[in-house]
Write an enzyme that holds these catalytic residues in place. Structure first.
Site, PDB file in Angstrom:
ATOM      1  N   GLY A  39      19.234  16.193  61.734  1.00  0.00           N
ATOM      2  CA  GLY A  39      18.266  16.535  60.703  1.00  0.00           C
ATOM      3  C   GLY A  39      18.912  16.640  59.347  1.00  0.00           C
ATOM      4  O   GLY A  39      20.134  16.681  59.208  1.00  0.00           O
ATOM      5  N   GLY A  41      18.189  18.545  55.360  1.00  0.00           N
ATOM      6  CA  GLY A  41      17.419  19.454  54.518  1.00  0.00           C
ATOM      7  C   GLY A  41      17.985  19.465  53.113  1.00  0.00           C
ATOM      8  O   GLY A  41      18.901  18.697  52.781  1.00  0.00           O
ATOM      9  N   VAL A  46      22.716  17.996  59.341  1.00  0.00           N
ATOM     10  CA  VAL A  46      23.193  18.492  60.634  1.00  0.00           C
ATOM     11  C   VAL A  46      23.394  17.307  61.561  1.00  0.00           C
ATOM     12  O   VAL A  46      22.498  16.465  61.714  1.00  0.00           O
ATOM     13  CB  VAL A  46      22.197  19.484  61.261  1.00  0.00           C
ATOM     14  CG1 VAL A  46      22.737  19.986  62.607  1.00  0.00           C
ATOM     15  CG2 VAL A  46      21.954  20.653  60.327  1.00  0.00           C
ATOM     16  N   LYS A  61      27.139  21.203  60.584  1.00  0.00           N
ATOM     17  CA  LYS A  61      26.383  21.194  59.335  1.00  0.00           C
ATOM     18  C   LYS A  61      27.350  20.967  58.184  1.00  0.00           C
ATOM     19  O   LYS A  61      28.392  21.616  58.094  1.00  0.00           O
ATOM     20  CB  LYS A  61      25.641  22.514  59.127  1.00  0.00           C
ATOM     21  CG  LYS A  61      24.794  22.503  57.856  1.00  0.00           C
ATOM     22  CD  LYS A  61      23.944  23.765  57.727  1.00  0.00           C
ATOM     23  CE  LYS A  61      23.067  23.694  56.485  1.00  0.00           C
ATOM     24  NZ  LYS A  61      22.207  24.907  56.345  1.00  0.00           N
ATOM     25  N   ASP A 155      17.969  34.597  55.667  1.00  0.00           N
ATOM     26  CA  ASP A 155      17.003  33.494  55.705  1.00  0.00           C
ATOM     27  C   ASP A 155      16.370  33.372  57.092  1.00  0.00           C
ATOM     28  O   ASP A 155      16.367  32.299  57.692  1.00  0.00           O
ATOM     29  CB  ASP A 155      17.683  32.178  55.313  1.00  0.00           C
ATOM     30  CG  ASP A 155      16.683  31.091  54.939  1.00  0.00           C
ATOM     31  OD1 ASP A 155      15.530  31.431  54.613  1.00  0.00           O
ATOM     32  OD2 ASP A 155      17.053  29.903  54.977  1.00  0.00           O
TER      33      ASP A 155
END
Length: 204
Positions: A39, A41, A46, A61, A155
């Protein structure tokens, strides 16, 4: 680690599943070989990678290749990951190690096959009450450990909760982990939709 996971039985590169990318496949980050992208972001990418020394798959990451190098941010990310690596709990995704590769920071996590809670809710709707209570209890246990160390995750949101194939919920992504008594924290550190009123107005 906000990307969804899909179990990979064979560590060698496979045809790319829907929603993943071949970007970086076969390249190295430190000693780790990139298998596929899990993925992407705003804060980075990642990857699923292979640790040849221990013979296991891991999640890595790192910052996106198009992000400008920033030594201060890089050092902060690595130091934060090192702090996160001291957290050991069944409901926290462990950080194995962190380092720099060609001037870019990276963090190595346990690879957890299974979706994020965000993806689970989007695909199935609200959880049955009994399962929701169990999952919340698991997450609160992980949060309690973090707080007992005088730290804040910074978060917590469905996208940062991984639900393994065993059904266990795990807190992930400690990029905003900080000292609970930190004085200089941006009010917008975190995801706006999930910030508390105290974070928004700068209250203790």
């Amino acid at each position: 680690l906000t990307a969804d996971r899909a179990e990979m039985a064979n560590p060698s590169p496979q045809p790319v599943p829907t929603g993943t990318s071949r970007e970086g496949v076969g390249t190295q980050i430190g000693r780790f070989t990139i298998l596929r992208q899990l993925g992407r972001g705003s804060e980075g990418v990642v990857y699923l990678a292979r640790d040849p020394e221990l013979g296991r798959d891991v999640a890595i990451k790192t910052r996106s290749p198009d992000q400008a190098p920033n030594r201060q941010i890089a050092e902060l990310l690595v130091n934060t990951a090192r702090t996160a690596s001291t957290l050991s709990h069944p409901n926290i995704v462990p950080v194995f190690e962190a380092g720099m590769h060609q001037g870019t920071p990276y963090v190595v996590y346990e690879y957890v096959p299974g979706p994020t809670l965000a993806r689970l809710l989007a695909s199935r709707g609200p959880l049955p009450l009994a399962r929701a209570v169990i999952m919340m209890s698991q997450l609160l246990a992980g949060v309690a450990l973090i707080h007992s160390r005088g730290l804040l995750h910074g978060d917590i949101k469905p996208g940062n909760v991984l639900v393994g194939t065993d059904g266990r919920a795990r807190l992930a992504d400690f990029g905003l982990l900080r000292d609970a008594n930190a004085q200089h924290v941006r009010p917008t550190s975190g995801t706006l939709r999930y910030l508390s009123p105290e974070c928004l107005d700068g209250s203790p």
